[in-house]
Design a protein around this motif. Structure first.
Motif, short mmCIF file in Angstrom:
data_model
loop_
_atom_site.label_atom_id
_atom_site.label_comp_id
_atom_site.label_asym_id
_atom_site.label_seq_id
_atom_site.Cartn_x
_atom_site.Cartn_y
_atom_site.Cartn_z
N LYS A 151 0.83 -0.97 -0.05
CA LYS A 151 0.16 -0.12 0.07
C LYS A 151 0.84 1.28 0.07
N ASP A 152 1.89 1.27 0.76
CA ASP A 152 2.76 2.62 1.01
C ASP A 152 3.68 2.47 -0.51
N LYS A 153 4.01 1.60 -0.85
CA LYS A 153 4.76 1.55 -2.42
C LYS A 153 3.99 2.06 -3.30
N GLU A 154 2.57 1.55 -3.48
CA GLU A 154 1.85 2.16 -4.39
C GLU A 154 1.59 3.66 -4.26
N ALA A 155 1.35 4.13 -2.97
CA ALA A 155 1.32 5.42 -2.81
C ALA A 155 2.38 6.20 -3.38
N GLU A 156 3.64 5.80 -2.98
CA GLU A 156 4.66 6.53 -3.34
C GLU A 156 4.88 6.51 -4.92
N LEU A 157 4.50 5.48 -5.55
CA LEU A 157 4.78 5.61 -7.03
C LEU A 157 3.60 6.40 -7.80
N GLU A 158 2.47 6.57 -7.27
CA GLU A 158 1.35 7.61 -7.55
C GLU A 158 2.11 9.01 -7.45
N ARG A 159 2.67 9.14 -6.43
CA ARG A 159 3.14 10.41 -6.39
C ARG A 159 4.35 10.66 -7.23
N LEU A 160 5.27 9.78 -7.58
CA LEU A 160 6.50 9.67 -8.43
C LEU A 160 6.27 9.74 -9.63
N LYS A 161 5.13 9.31 -10.08
CA LYS A 161 4.71 9.30 -11.59
C LYS A 161 4.75 10.39 -12.33
N LEU A 162 4.47 11.60 -11.52
CA LEU A 162 4.17 13.09 -11.99
C LEU A 162 5.22 13.89 -12.12
N ILE A 163 6.45 13.28 -11.71
CA ILE A 163 7.98 13.91 -11.67
C ILE A 163 8.63 14.02 -13.25
N ASN A 164 8.73 15.16 -13.40
CA ASN A 164 9.49 15.43 -14.65
C ASN A 164 10.72 14.66 -14.87
N GLY A 165 11.60 14.88 -13.94
CA GLY A 165 13.13 14.45 -13.93
C GLY A 165 13.15 12.85 -13.97
N THR A 166 14.36 12.30 -14.16
CA THR A 166 14.81 11.00 -14.21
C THR A 166 14.63 10.60 -12.77
N LEU A 167 13.89 9.39 -12.76
CA LEU A 167 13.80 8.90 -11.38
C LEU A 167 15.01 7.69 -11.06
N LEU A 168 15.63 7.88 -9.84
CA LEU A 168 16.33 6.96 -9.59
C LEU A 168 16.13 5.96 -7.91
N LEU A 169 15.98 4.81 -8.44
CA LEU A 169 15.60 3.84 -7.39
C LEU A 169 16.63 2.83 -6.98
N TYR A 170 17.00 2.35 -5.67
CA TYR A 170 17.56 1.34 -5.49
C TYR A 170 16.64 -0.15 -5.28
N GLU A 171 16.85 -1.21 -5.47
CA GLU A 171 15.99 -2.33 -5.20
C GLU A 171 17.03 -3.67 -4.85
N SER A 172 16.28 -4.74 -4.09
CA SER A 172 17.09 -5.61 -3.92
C SER A 172 16.73 -6.77 -5.03
N GLU A 225 22.73 -6.06 -5.74
CA GLU A 225 21.75 -4.88 -5.68
C GLU A 225 21.45 -4.08 -7.01
N PHE A 226 20.26 -3.66 -7.35
CA PHE A 226 20.11 -3.04 -8.52
C PHE A 226 19.62 -1.50 -8.44
N CYS A 227 20.09 -0.70 -9.36
CA CYS A 227 19.74 0.69 -9.48
C CYS A 227 18.99 0.91 -10.61
N LEU A 228 17.74 1.31 -10.36
CA LEU A 228 16.91 1.63 -11.39
C LEU A 228 16.87 3.05 -11.73
N VAL A 229 16.91 3.17 -13.12
CA VAL A 229 16.84 4.69 -13.63
C VAL A 229 15.76 4.68 -14.57
N ILE A 230 14.69 5.43 -14.29
CA ILE A 230 13.49 5.43 -15.13
C ILE A 230 13.06 6.93 -15.61
#
Length: 291
Positions: A151-172, A225-230
């Motif tokens: 639930k928290d993850k989806e809420a953050e993605l809903e917020r991040l989806k409107l960011i103009n800049g490139t997104l950087l995430l870490y993930e296992s 560990e992965f780094c995602l650039v979106i």
């Protein structure tokens, strides 16, 4: 207001933030090695890992642990050492302390106590992945690790989806598959680059669309560990997304948030009211009473 002139004098009561290699020991700088040799003590996220690094470079400076679980009590001890004129280096297991690693609280406490904080440049996985992605680097947002709860993850993605800049995430490697699927659901089939094993022998960049990356992880043994650039959202898409709900009724709008974003009816009503600039009571009335 505080003004720090980092090199105006040879201060002893200084915190040095020292990046360490994210995989390749050759990325350790001469300045970082000299600093680790000269400080009174090194505060390390994991003393066992840092001991291997120090042994490799024949550094004998005393180590002390400083991590997520002891940062409050250990931070007080380190401040006391600073008050007594000692200098401290803080390191994490890999990369820049304070970036998805311990360090922020000690830096903040040292500044508040008027102790100098000197940050050395060095290895950082997110910036390597960004530059190597081929995606725009003139404007970007580093987020780090997404929340673990769905639930928290989806809420953050809903917020991040409107960011103009490139997104950087870490993930296992244990959550990368689910995260890519959620990215596809909430952000769409954008361009993405995934980097892993950065600076190591098996360094790898996988570039494509989110859907292509989902297919890739289904066929690949996932390690490291992965780094995602979106890709960020375009300004045209921002305008379209502002009114994505325009064809929906109020009831359909609320139902979308309940079914697709896994929100409670209370939170869905609140979000719908915000989208439509309507009083919450009117949305509540339409959803619970009038339908």
């Amino acid at each position: 207001m505080r003004i720090q002139k980092s090199f105006s004098s040879q201060e002893q009561n200084t915190v040095y933030v020292v990046p360490t290699p994210i995989g390749n020991l050759e990325d350790m700088t001469f300045r970082a090695l000299r600093t680790l040799e000269e400080v009174s003590i090194i505060a390390a996220e994991d003393t066992r890992n840092t001991k291997k690094l120090l042994n490799h470079f024949d550094i004998t400076t005393h180590l002390i642990s400083y991590h997520e679980h002891n940062k409050e009590t250990r931070g007080e001890q380190l401040l006391h050492r600073l008050d007594n004129g000692e200098s401290i280096a803080i390191v994490s297991d890999a990369g820049m302390p304070g970036i998805s690693d311990p360090g922020f609280e000690l830096v903040q406490a040292a500044i508040q106590a008027d102790h100098p904080v000197v940050v050395l440049p060095g290895a950082n996985a997110a910036l390597c992945a960004l530059v190597g992605s081929g995606l725009p680097a003139d404007e970007f947002l580093f987020y780090g690790f997404l929340p673990r709860k769905k639930k928290d993850k989806e809420a953050e993605l809903e917020r991040l989806k409107l960011i103009n800049g490139t997104l950087l995430l870490y993930e296992s490697p244990y959550r990368i598959k689910d995260t890519l699927k959620m990215l596809h659901t909430h952000l769409g089939d954008r361009q993405i680059s995934v980097a892993r094993e950065l600076t190591k022998k098996f360094e790898e960049y996988i570039r494509g669309t989110v859907r292509e990356l989902i297919n890739w992880v289904d066929k690949t043994e996932l390690k490291g560990e992965f780094c995602l650039v979106i890709e960020g959202i375009s300004r045209e898409e921002v305008h379209e997304n502002d009114l994505w709900w325009s064809s929906l009724s109020v009831v359909e709008h609320v139902s979308y948030y309940i079914n697709e974003a896994d929100l409670s009816s209370k939170d869905a009503i609140k979000r719908t009211a915000s989208d439509r600039s309507m009083p919450k009571r009117e949305v509540y009335q339409a959803y619970h009473v009038e339908r």
